[in-house]
Structures are given as structure tokens and as C-alpha cells.
Motif scaffolding. Sequence first.
Motif, short mmCIF file in Angstrom:
data_model
loop_
_atom_site.label_atom_id
_atom_site.label_comp_id
_atom_site.label_asym_id
_atom_site.label_seq_id
_atom_site.Cartn_x
_atom_site.Cartn_y
_atom_site.Cartn_z
N ARG A 129 0.83 -1.21 0.00
CA ARG A 129 0.00 0.00 0.00
C ARG A 129 0.86 1.26 0.00
N LEU A 130 1.93 1.23 0.80
CA LEU A 130 2.83 2.38 0.84
C LEU A 130 3.51 2.59 -0.50
N ASP A 131 3.87 1.51 -1.18
CA ASP A 131 4.48 1.62 -2.51
C ASP A 131 3.53 2.28 -3.50
N ARG A 132 2.27 1.84 -3.50
CA ARG A 132 1.30 2.41 -4.44
C ARG A 132 1.09 3.90 -4.16
N ALA A 155 6.20 14.27 3.40
CA ALA A 155 5.87 12.96 2.85
C ALA A 155 7.11 12.11 2.63
N ALA A 156 8.19 12.74 2.16
CA ALA A 156 9.43 11.99 1.96
C ALA A 156 9.98 11.47 3.29
N GLU A 157 9.96 12.30 4.32
CA GLU A 157 10.41 11.86 5.64
C GLU A 157 9.52 10.74 6.17
N ALA A 158 8.22 10.88 5.99
CA ALA A 158 7.30 9.85 6.46
C ALA A 158 7.50 8.54 5.71
N ASP A 159 7.80 8.61 4.43
CA ASP A 159 8.05 7.40 3.64
C ASP A 159 9.24 6.62 4.18
N ALA A 203 -2.07 4.56 6.58
CA ALA A 203 -3.37 5.20 6.31
C ALA A 203 -3.23 6.72 6.26
N ALA A 204 -2.44 7.29 7.15
CA ALA A 204 -2.22 8.74 7.12
C ALA A 204 -1.49 9.15 5.85
N TYR A 205 -0.55 8.35 5.40
CA TYR A 205 0.16 8.65 4.15
C TYR A 205 -0.79 8.61 2.97
N GLU A 206 -1.69 7.64 2.95
CA GLU A 206 -2.66 7.56 1.86
C GLU A 206 -3.59 8.78 1.87
N VAL A 209 -1.81 11.60 0.26
CA VAL A 209 -1.77 11.49 -1.21
C VAL A 209 -3.11 11.92 -1.80
N VAL A 210 -4.21 11.52 -1.16
CA VAL A 210 -5.52 11.94 -1.65
C VAL A 210 -5.66 13.46 -1.58
N ALA A 211 -5.20 14.04 -0.48
CA ALA A 211 -5.24 15.50 -0.37
C ALA A 211 -4.38 16.17 -1.43
N ALA A 212 -3.22 15.59 -1.73
CA ALA A 212 -2.37 16.15 -2.78
C ALA A 212 -3.05 16.08 -4.14
N ALA A 213 -3.74 14.97 -4.41
CA ALA A 213 -4.47 14.87 -5.68
C ALA A 213 -5.58 15.92 -5.75
N GLY A 214 -6.27 16.16 -4.62
CA GLY A 214 -7.29 17.20 -4.59
C GLY A 214 -6.71 18.59 -4.83
N TYR A 215 -5.52 18.84 -4.27
CA TYR A 215 -4.85 20.13 -4.49
C TYR A 215 -4.52 20.33 -5.96
N VAL A 216 -4.00 19.28 -6.59
CA VAL A 216 -3.65 19.38 -8.02
C VAL A 216 -4.91 19.58 -8.86
N ALA A 217 -5.99 18.87 -8.51
CA ALA A 217 -7.23 19.01 -9.27
C ALA A 217 -7.80 20.42 -9.15
N GLU A 218 -7.81 20.98 -7.94
CA GLU A 218 -8.33 22.33 -7.77
C GLU A 218 -7.44 23.37 -8.45
N ASP A 219 -6.13 23.12 -8.41
CA ASP A 219 -5.21 24.06 -9.05
C ASP A 219 -5.37 24.05 -10.56
#
Length: 259
Positions: A129-132, A155-159, A203-206, A209-219
Motif C-alpha cells: 500500500r505504501l508503494d502504491r 511525505a518523503a520523511e514519512a516514507d 493510512a495517514a500517508y494515503e 496522497v488523496v489531499a495532494a491529488a485534490g490540491y492538483v485538481a483544484e489548481d
Amino acid sequence: MVDERARHFRRLRRMRRSARRWSVLAGGLGGAAAVLTPYAGLGLPDAAWAGAAGSAIAVAAWRWVDLRALAAVPAPPALDPAEAAARSRARLVAAVERLPVGPGVLAEVRRVRSRLALRGTTAAEAWARLDRAALTLAGLAGRLTGLAEPAVREAAEADRSLRDLANRVAGVERALKLAPAEARGSLAEAHATLVGQLESGVAAYERLVVAAAGYVAEDAHPSTQDPSAARLTEATDLLHGVAGALAELRTTQTPLRTH
């Protein structure tokens, strides 16, 4: 990265070959000078033969002296097989990294090897899951600029932290299978704690990622109208107006017919 023992023996072989070549050259020039000098007495050609022979003899002597000095130096110890294998692997990795696609290939190989190392453990699913999620975030990283840059660093530190935690979970789980009955209770409790931390972290990392996708979509969908679209609309209205004016002009210029 160089095998010092092998380099020492290569230098020794090169110096031995050089000493032999100069010895042969000195012998040939010395013999030629000894044979050709008595024919017409000492002259300028004989001086050249003698000078060349003397120089070759001197260089050959220096080469043999250097060879003996190098042979007297103890050879470096032989490399341990594990160390030799590590050096060979490092050279291979460095050669692959110089290729255009080398860094990506090496990253994929390391990722697959890490996943295989966790196969059969509780951490394997969380690692997948973390890889995906990490691959998804890597595809979005180019657009996460401005206010989103600190989130990318976090995110890099958390990874890295989560991957280390997954390795610890796998290590404790393997030790749990080998532990005696009296020690399994504490190990099982520690293993459950680590698994809970890993699951919550992934789960927090996922969610990140969802929040990052939302940021890109809104931008990518600004609230204001695109200037190019507004200009095209104005041009379309202008052409419609011109076409209507031309049609009206043709109507007014049609001659009236008399009965």
C-alpha cells in the motif's frame, strides 16, 4: 574501489617486462658497438653507438634496481570475498547509474527486492500500500509547488520512517517464530504495537496522497475564466455581428422591381 593486491602485482609484472626489454636493447647496442667500432677506428658514428649502448645499459640497470625495490615491498593482503563482491556490485551499480534510464531501473530493482524481503510477513501488505501511494505521489510531485512544497518534504520523511518501521515489524515477527514460549508474550505485544503504528502511518500517508491529488485538481480548475477562452468568445461574437451586417447590407442594396 581498486584491488590493491592486484594492482601491486600488475606493477611488478610491468616493471619486470620493462627491465627485460631494456636489458635486451642494451645487449644489442653493446654488441653492435663492440663489433662496428674496430672497423675504421673511433669516429662520430662509433661515439653514437657507444653512447646509445651506455644509455641503454644504465636504464636497464635502473629498471632492475626499481624492480628489486618493488619486489621487496610486501604485497597487500587479499580481499575478503564478501568485500570483493561488494566492490564489484558497487562498480556495477555505478556503471548502470551513468545510463540515461539507470536511476529509474535501480530504484525499481531496490523496491522489488525490498518487497520480496517482506514477503510472508504482516508488513508485506502495508508495504505494498505504501508503494502504491508513494508512486502516486511521485507522479503528482511536479505540480505540488508553492504552499504544497512543505507537504512533499514531510511525505518523503514519512516514507523513510514507515519503511524502517515495516522492516522492524518483519524482524520482530521473524524473531517471534524462534522465541521460546516464555518470551513470546512480550514479543507478541511489541509486534502488535508496531503493526498498529504501521497501519495508522500508512493510512495517514494515503490520506496525504488523496489531499495532494485534490490540491492538483483544484489548481488545474481555476474559478475565473481562461483568458484565451474569453478572447475566442469575443471573436465569435464579432464575426456574428459582421455576418449580420453584411446580410443586412445586401438586403438594402437589392433594386426595387417595377410592375
